[in-house]
Write an enzyme that holds these catalytic residues in place. Structure first.
Site, PDB file in Angstrom:
ATOM      1  N   MET A 165       1.032  -0.705  -0.195  1.00 45.33           N
ATOM      2  CA  MET A 165       0.139   0.168   0.039  1.00 45.33           C
ATOM      3  C   MET A 165       1.541   1.291   0.169  1.00 45.33           C
ATOM      4  SD  MET A 165      -3.371  -0.853   2.417  1.00 45.33           S
ATOM      5  CE  MET A 165      -2.687  -0.429   3.795  1.00 45.33           C
ATOM      6  N   GLY A 166       1.902   1.124  -0.374  1.00 42.91           N
ATOM      7  CA  GLY A 166       3.314   2.363  -0.378  1.00 42.91           C
ATOM      8  C   GLY A 166       3.410   2.463   0.824  1.00 42.91           C
ATOM      9  N   HIS A 206       9.161   0.952   3.356  1.00 47.58           N
ATOM     10  CA  HIS A 206      10.184   0.809   4.079  1.00 47.58           C
ATOM     11  C   HIS A 206      11.068   0.229   4.349  1.00 47.58           C
ATOM     12  CE1 HIS A 206       7.661  -1.978   6.379  1.00 47.58           C
ATOM     13  NE2 HIS A 206       6.999  -1.172   6.557  1.00 47.58           N
ATOM     14  N   GLY A 224      11.073  -2.997   5.682  1.00 47.06           N
ATOM     15  CA  GLY A 224       9.902  -4.718   5.434  1.00 47.06           C
ATOM     16  C   GLY A 224      10.492  -4.698   4.201  1.00 47.06           C
ATOM     17  N   HIS A 225       9.154  -3.929   3.572  1.00 54.34           N
ATOM     18  CA  HIS A 225       8.870  -4.116   2.140  1.00 54.34           C
ATOM     19  C   HIS A 225      10.205  -3.936   0.869  1.00 54.34           C
ATOM     20  CE1 HIS A 225       5.020  -1.353   2.868  1.00 54.34           C
ATOM     21  NE2 HIS A 225       5.213  -2.573   2.422  1.00 54.34           N
ATOM     22  N   ASP A 255       2.259  -9.655   9.142  1.00 53.37           N
ATOM     23  CA  ASP A 255       0.938 -10.151   8.879  1.00 53.37           C
ATOM     24  C   ASP A 255       0.145 -11.266   8.699  1.00 53.37           C
ATOM     25  OD1 ASP A 255      -0.298  -6.558   8.661  1.00 53.37           O
ATOM     26  OD2 ASP A 255       1.214  -6.644   6.800  1.00 53.37           O
ATOM     27  N   GLN A 277      -3.059 -12.152   7.527  1.00 51.50           N
ATOM     28  CA  GLN A 277      -3.167 -12.123   6.139  1.00 51.50           C
ATOM     29  C   GLN A 277      -3.015 -12.907   5.481  1.00 51.50           C
ATOM     30  OE1 GLN A 277      -2.929  -7.685   4.550  1.00 51.50           O
ATOM     31  NE2 GLN A 277      -0.664  -8.459   3.942  1.00 51.50           N
ATOM     32  N   LEU A 288       8.931  -3.109  11.544  1.00 48.63           N
ATOM     33  CA  LEU A 288       8.641  -2.267  10.692  1.00 48.63           C
ATOM     34  C   LEU A 288       7.323  -2.339  10.408  1.00 48.63           C
ATOM     35  CD1 LEU A 288      12.347  -1.673   8.479  1.00 48.63           C
ATOM     36  CD2 LEU A 288      11.127  -0.716  11.394  1.00 48.63           C
ATOM     37  N   SER A 289       6.375  -0.853  10.174  1.00 51.51           N
ATOM     38  CA  SER A 289       5.386  -0.783   9.669  1.00 51.51           C
ATOM     39  C   SER A 289       5.078   0.561   9.064  1.00 51.51           C
ATOM     40  CB  SER A 289       4.567  -1.240  11.061  1.00 51.51           C
ATOM     41  OG  SER A 289       3.120  -0.524  10.438  1.00 51.51           O
TER      42      SER A 289
HETATM   43  O1  PAF Z   1       0.002  -5.985   3.195  1.00 50.09           O
HETATM   44  C1  PAF Z   1      -0.915  -4.865   2.537  1.00 50.09           C
HETATM   45  O2  PAF Z   1       0.117  -3.938   2.708  1.00 50.09           O
HETATM   46  C2  PAF Z   1      -2.286  -5.223   1.882  1.00 50.09           C
HETATM   47  O3  PAF Z   1      -2.963  -5.118   2.860  1.00 50.09           O
HETATM   48  C3  PAF Z   1      -2.264  -5.431   0.692  1.00 50.09           C
HETATM   49  C4  PAF Z   1      -1.408  -7.097   0.776  1.00 50.09           C
HETATM   50  C5  PAF Z   1      -1.226  -4.887  -0.190  1.00 50.09           C
HETATM   51  C6  PAF Z   1      -3.354  -5.818   0.474  1.00 50.09           C
HETATM   52  O4  PAF Z   1      -3.847  -4.271  -0.031  1.00 50.09           O
END
Ligand code: PAF
Length: 265
Positions: A23-24, A27, A29-30, A144, A147, A178-179
């Site tokens: 979701m942009g 950081h 973690g991404h 997450d 998820q 990180l979040s």
């Molecule tokens: O983890 C996230 O950033 C969101 O839940 C995802 C998986 C991109 C879905 O919108």
């Protein structure tokens, strides 16, 4: 060179394609997800989409950080081939979709109990983004954890032709996971937020369910805890062997989640 694409179709690449959905407000973690993808695949797509469908009426959709310029720089540095950053209209051309994914019973527990409809929103957009990017493999963070578990379950239950890979949580040196939401924390709140990772680490030193929960719970006094639960790795009831300790708590107005692997015997 990273190419920014805002409308479908997303160009196809050669060889094995990986996607990292975000979701942009990217950081480290991404970046870890992108590195895992880069190592494994020939072509890496990052999606950036703040999905309105997964936010409740009183959640932070409007104030969710949007930092596209900086996000693109991070993707460029990580050797990402394509950033797919569609508009809400591109993803939901007819407004709120009428056909959505039902996450099943697990979707109503833990996060789902506090955030009704959240996982229907997540799974619906994840399925759409899988269709729009057609990857061989998709990477999601273990932070997450519920998820990740539900996405794996959707892939099995709906026979989707994609591999789902979980990547371990990246932490600050003091333990804070990180979040993108950490940026909402004041310095005092950030200090308080350390209780989550401390609780998980102390809990994981124990090996019976009661001891794990009691030890972790002691660290959380004074925080507004939504849940502290011990589950098996697929988030069913915990048995002996590997398990997952999961926590969600509010620090000020910011809601944080974290989890850790625990060994029960
Ligand atoms: O983890 C996230 O950033 C969101 O839940 C995802 C998986 C991109 C879905 O919108």
């Amino acid at each position: 060179m990273t190419k920014l694409v805002t409308t479908a179709p997303v160009p196809e690449g050669p060889g094995r394609t990986a996607v990292v959905m975000t979701m942009g407000a990217l950081h480290d973690g991404h970046a870890a997800l992108m590195r895992a993808a880069r190592k494994d695949a020939d072509f890496v797509i990052v999606t950036i989409f703040v999905n309105p469908l997964q936010f409740g009426a009183h959640e932070d959709l409007d104030r969710y950080p949007r930092t596209l310029e900086k996000d693109l720089q991070i993707c460029e540095a990580e050797g990402v081939d394509i950033v797919f950053a569609p508009s809400v209209r591109e993803i939901y051309p007819d407004g709120t979709p009428q056909v959505t994914i039902h996450p099943g019973p697990l979707g109503e527990q833990l996060e789902g109990a506090v955030r009704p409809g959240h996982f229907a929103g997540v799974l619906t957009v994840v399925l759409k983004l899988l269709h729009l990017t057609r990857p061989d493999v998709a990477y999601f963070g273990e932070k997450d954890y519920q998820q990740l578990t539900l996405i794996k379950r959707m892939v099995r239950d709906l026979s989707l032709d994609v591999e789902i890979v979980g990547v371990p949580t990246v932490r600050e040196p003091d333990g804070l996971a990180l979040s993108s939401r950490n940026r909402y924390l004041s310095p005092d709140e950030r200090q308080l937020a350390l209780a989550l990772s401390r609780a998980l680490n102390k809990g994981a030193t124990q090996h019976t369910p009661d001891a794990v929960l009691a030890t972790a719970g002691k660290e959380l006094t004074g925080l507004s805890v939504d849940y502290l639960e011990l589950r098996d790795p697929r988030l069913g009831p915990a048995h002996s062997g590997p398990a997952r300790l999961l926590v969600a708590a509010r620090v000020g107005t910011t809601r944080l989640i974290d989890n850790i692997e625990v060994e029960l015997h």
